[in-house]
Design an enzyme around this catalytic site. Structure first.
Site, PDB file in Angstrom:
ATOM      1  CD  GLN A 568      55.261  97.719  41.314  1.00 58.03           C
ATOM      2  OE1 GLN A 568      55.282  97.593  42.529  1.00 58.03           O
ATOM      3  NE2 GLN A 568      55.809  98.750  40.692  1.00 58.03           N
ATOM      4  CB  CYS A 569      48.737  95.585  43.083  1.00 61.46           C
ATOM      5  SG  CYS A 569      49.616  96.963  43.770  1.00 61.46           S
ATOM      6  CB  THR A 570      49.576  90.606  39.770  1.00 61.19           C
ATOM      7  OG1 THR A 570      49.931  91.501  38.752  1.00 61.19           O
ATOM      8  CG2 THR A 570      48.800  89.440  39.230  1.00 61.19           C
TER       9      THR A 570
END
Ligand SMILES: [Zn+2]
Lengths: 707, 240
Positions: A568-570
């Site tokens: 998600q925290c790409t």
């Protein structure tokens, strides 16, 4: 007009004013930087010269140097302290008012009288004999409307009125009046006077003609020495007027001086005129004026009445000049921007169509790193109509990467990105027609409750209308599934669609192919014929180019929910978004210039040398994939897929048939689209290689567009 | 003579001139103009003091010719003032219009004035023309007016030429917009011109001749006709 006109009233051609544009520029900056609301009169300098053209009178001209230099200003371009032969300095006074009402309310007769009084005083004191330019003292009233860059103004050239007026005993060209020798001698003397920097700008002078036909020119202050030669004396002045039967305005106050100070009633005057810079005795006039003014003129305390307000095309009206073209910063910005593009067209791209660019309405879905950068690039290319859609707010982490925002936009919970971006675009280029739309994009796999349904449907309709009212759509959101509905709507409406998506160090930029149905078909009415027309082919018989979803084996799902936190925290490398955004815009520009537009085949860099070189802007690829880690970039072509969840004919016709019901079902049932297109089957059978093009995502999870 | 000091070598020449060549050429040109073109408005060198800290101008001035007159017999359209009511002389305000010594005269000639400046561009290393037109009261002419003033054959040369691009840009010294012909094609054009015309000047090119040739083309945009005497390379009869 009397000719030769012995005994007629001596009529003077009024002075005409000419104000150089530079004067107004300078007055504006003086007003803004120094004067403020101070309305005190300002001493200014006007310039005039003898008439130098047989058909054109000279003017009293105001230049930028006419105004005093600004405080602390670098000394100005030209040396203004010295007037010269073509710019004889004349003193003037400027009353610049703060309002148009103030301008109209000025007591013009009173102001004129004030200046006339000064002229009279200078005559009586003898000052005018030392500095003869004082006789041509002038007055200017103005109102500078700096909001509209317009200037209202009115000149007065005060002239003392002889009552009864002077009459004319004689008036003819100097060459007729003088002997050949005298004329020759006078020409030489005048040219000498005009050549010497000490006398060139002295507009009044005395001419004595000796018995040997020799002409000599003297200053007015030498009157005592000349007065004995009175029968051979000419009173000369630089005549701005070109008319053959009338002297110009400066003679009026000169006659006043001569009559009042030297007590002459018959005055022989020389209207000195030039042609092409040299004394011209054919244009110059010599005349004799007879004065029979009352005794009061001899008294210093008596101030004669005065005239002199300049007429505006024969009427007693002020003049107005508008300089918004050269002063309005918005117009200047627009013309500067146009200039860059026109230069590019002129030098490198003669086929560049600036009208298409400025007329194309672009809809940007997403106003994050990609959206901000795409908007800037579009403006750089001359695109003037930009709508940004986003429902997020500007977060503290945004301004560094999202080039339209600053810290101010983050305060107090943050402004809506769409709104802040619109504001920012207008600040960068005021002529842009930018609009921000705060709205979420409905996404498949994100089920909505019954209560939310209406909101979602409303959003769908809005999105549909927005796409319909724009010419090109950019898909720049940060999740894959938020691109689904716009892709479908664009395929349905056959709109130019460009996608940019980012991984950590790789990007994809692509244009979607045309929709599965011919654009000539009206979506609602021609459903049955659509079914026959639907095909994978473009109108040239080639295969349709694919959309963002065509190459995916997997249909869009909730990428947020199914990912680990890490995924998600790409984040992406900061250089990626500007590169991808720039390519996306260049792709649009290429597409707009391609004769086939949305139907243009995909070209790849390797197909160089075939038809690709024909387009001045270069090849028109379908997809560009690049990697920063490899510093590489490649062009790819992908054709449309029969089982695409967004653009295949099954999906589009289902949408056409069921409309919003279909969209709702896709939103609510995670596997509906895959079932519909047969993707579910396909996935079971294939564990295909999957290139992972991560969409842009930000550390703060609230970046995601959610319903 | 100045021009002796400013000679260019054609063989390895890229069509540009240096700041010092420009200054020398400009002065020589103005001097020659004064001698050979008697009767025409003169060119003068406008000196601009260099601004400390800002060294954007390598050349501290420019060549200027002002108030070039173009007479137009057709009276211009009104500047928004209704001409119908000439009786409308409003005499109520004072006795002024009863003054019989004032000549009431309306010229039927419309005069357009042009100012031409030749400025050196440090970026392109060529002269650039800046110009503007205005009516007798100072009202600036717009592009349309200017285009109408250009004689048809000049317009053809200028508009079709790939290296003249008329635009409006801030005057580098005066700091407000003037019309200009963009300089980015100038060196290319001048190089070609002198390659073709090389016989005239043997194998060396005087910078002053450069200015003359260049101006005889670009000057047309502002109504300037460079007289043939200027192009003639023999020394003037009247030497000072
Ligand atoms: Zn597709």
């Amino acid at each position: 007009m009397a000719e030769g006109c012995s005994g007629s009233i001596l009529q003077f051609a009024p002075f005409q004013s000419s104000v150089d544009e530079g004067f107004w520029h300078r007055l504006s900056s003086l007003k803004l930087n120094q004067l403020g609301i101070d309305e005190s009169p300002i001493s200014i300098t006007g310039f005039y010269a003898p008439c130098t053209h047989p058909q054109v009178s000279n003017h009293l001209t105001l230049l930028s140097e006419s105004l005093p230099p600004e405080e602390g200003e670098q000394s100005f371009v030209r040396d203004r302290s010295h007037s010269n032969r073509n710019r004889c300095a004349v003193p003037g006074i400027l009353y610049n008012t703060n309002t148009i009402e103030g301008f109209h309310a000025l007591d013009k007769q009173c102001l004129l009288r004030e200046e006339a009084k000064k002229i009279w005083a200078d005559i009586q004191s003898g000052a005018a004999e030392k500095d003869s330019a004082l006789l041509s003292r002038f007055l200017l009233i103005s109102f500078a409307d700096l909001k509209k860059w317009s200037f209202h103004y009115w000149f007065a050239f005060p002239a003392l009125v002889l009552d009864p007026p002077a009459t004319l005993a004689d008036l003819k060209p100097a060459s007729d009046f003088l002997s050949l020798e005298e004329a020759e001698s006078l020409s030489v003397a005048c040219n000498e006077w005009r050549k010497s920097s000490a006398t060139a700008d002295v507009p009044y002078f005395l001419v004595t003609l000796g018995s040997n036909s020799r002409a000599t020119i003297k200053h007015l202050s030498d009157w005592e020495a000349c007065r004995h030669d009175i029968h051979k004396l000419l009173f000369g002045f630089y005549d701005p007027c070109h008319l053959p039967n009338n002297p110009g305005w400066p003679l009026r106050n000169f006659l006043g001086l001569i009559y009042s100070r030297w007590n002459l009633k018959s005055i022989r005057f020389l209207c000195y005129r030039e042609n092409r810079g040299f004394a011209d005795m054919g244009l110059s006039l010599i005349g004799e004026a007879l004065i029979s003014a009352p005794q009061e003129w001899r008294y210093e305390q008596h101030v004669p009445s005065s005239v002199g307000w300049e007429l505006n095309r024969g009427k007693r009206l002020p003049r107005c000049i508008t300089l918004s073209k050269s002063m309005d910063p918005i117009r200047l910005a627009v013309s500067a921007a146009d200039l860059n593009l026109k230069l590019m067209r002129w030098r490198a791209l003669p086929s560049l169509n600036l009208n298409i660019l400025s007329a194309t309405k672009c809809l940007l879905l997403g106003a994050g790193t990609l959206g901000c950068q795409v908007a800037r690039m579009l403006m750089a290319w001359g695109v003037r109509k930009i709508t940004l859609l986003d429902n997020g707010r500007v977060a503290m982490s945004n301004p560094l990467r999202q080039s339209l925002y600053t810290l101010d936009d983050c305060l107090n919970g943050g402004d809506y990105k769409a709104t802040a971006a619109e504001k920012s675009l207008k600040r960068i280029f005021p002529a842009v027609e930018a609009e921000g739309v705060v709205m979420a994009i409905p996404m498949p796999g994100h089920p909505v409750s019954i209560e939310e349904e209406n909101i979602v449907l409303e959003d769908c309709r809005r999105l549909h209308d927005l796409i319909a009212s724009h010419d090109a759509v950019f898909l720049l959101t940060d999740t894959r599934e938020s691109r689904w509905l716009p892709t479908l709507l664009c395929a349905n409406a056959n709109k130019i669609t460009i996608t940019a998506a980012l991984g950590f160090d790789s990007f994809l930029v692509m244009r979607h192919g045309a929709g599965p149905f011919r654009p000539t078909q009206d979506a609602e009415n021609a459903l049955s014929s659509d079914m026959e027309n639907m095909s994978l082919c473009d109108k040239n018989g080639g295969q349709r180019l694919g959309c963002y979803f065509c190459n995916d084996v997997v249909a869009p799902v909730d990428s947020v929910a199914n990912r680990t936190l890490d995924q998600q925290c790409t984040v992406t490398r900061p250089g990626l978004a500007p590169i991808a955004s720039a390519l996306a815009v260049e792709l649009l520009v290429g597409l707009l210039h391609h004769p086939l537009g949305i139907y243009a085949e995909g070209e790849s860099a390797s197909s160089n040398g075939t038809r690709s070189c024909e387009q001045p802007l270069g090849i028109l690829p379908h997809q560009i994939r690049g990697s920063i880690s490899q510093f590489s970039q490649m062009t790819l072509i992908g054709h449309s897929s029969n089982s695409c969840t967004a653009c295949c004919s099954v999906v589009v016709s289902e949408y056409r048939k069921r409309g919003m019901d279909f969209v709702l079902q896709a939103v609510n049932e995670p596997t509906y689209l895959e079932d519909l297109t047969g993707l579910t089957e396909l996935m079971k059978s294939a564990s295909s290689f999957k290139l992972d093009w991560d969409d842009e995502a930000e550390i703060d999870g609230d970046e995601f567009v959610e319903i | 003579m100045l021009s002796d000091a400013t000679i260019l070598d054609i063989s390895s020449w890229d069509g540009t001139i240096s700041p010092s060549e420009f200054i020398a050429a400009a002065h020589a040109f103005a001097e020659k103009w004064k001698l050979r073109c008697r009767g025409l408005p003169i060119w003068s060198w406008i000196c601009c003091r260099k601004t400390p800290f800002i060294s954007s101008h390598e050349v501290d001035g420019y060549l200027s010719l002002e108030k070039l007159c173009i007479l137009r017999s057709d009276k211009m359209e009104d500047h928004g003032i209704d001409d119908a009511g000439k009786e409308g002389l409003n005499c109520s305000e004072n006795e002024e219009c009863t003054d019989s010594a004032v000549l009431v005269h309306e010229s039927c000639l419309e005069v357009h004035y042009y100012d031409l400046h030749v400025v050196y561009s440090s970026s392109y290393r060529v002269p650039v023309i800046y110009f503007r037109g205005y009516r007798s009261d100072g009202q600036p002419l717009v592009m349309d007016d200017i285009e109408k003033d250009i004689p048809a054959n000049s317009a053809k040369v200028l508009m079709e030429s790939k290296w003249t691009f008329m635009t409006e840009q801030e005057h580098p010294y005066l700091k407000w917009p003037w019309y200009t012909l963009h300089p980015c094609g100038t060196n290319e054009f001048m190089r070609l011109l002198f390659l073709i015309d090389v016989s005239l000047l043997e194998d060396r090119v005087a910078a002053e001749q450069y200015l003359t040739s260049w101006l005889s083309v670009v000057g047309q945009v502002a109504g300037l006709k460079v007289p043939l005497q200027m192009v003639d390379s023999t020394p003037p009869l009247t030497t000072s």
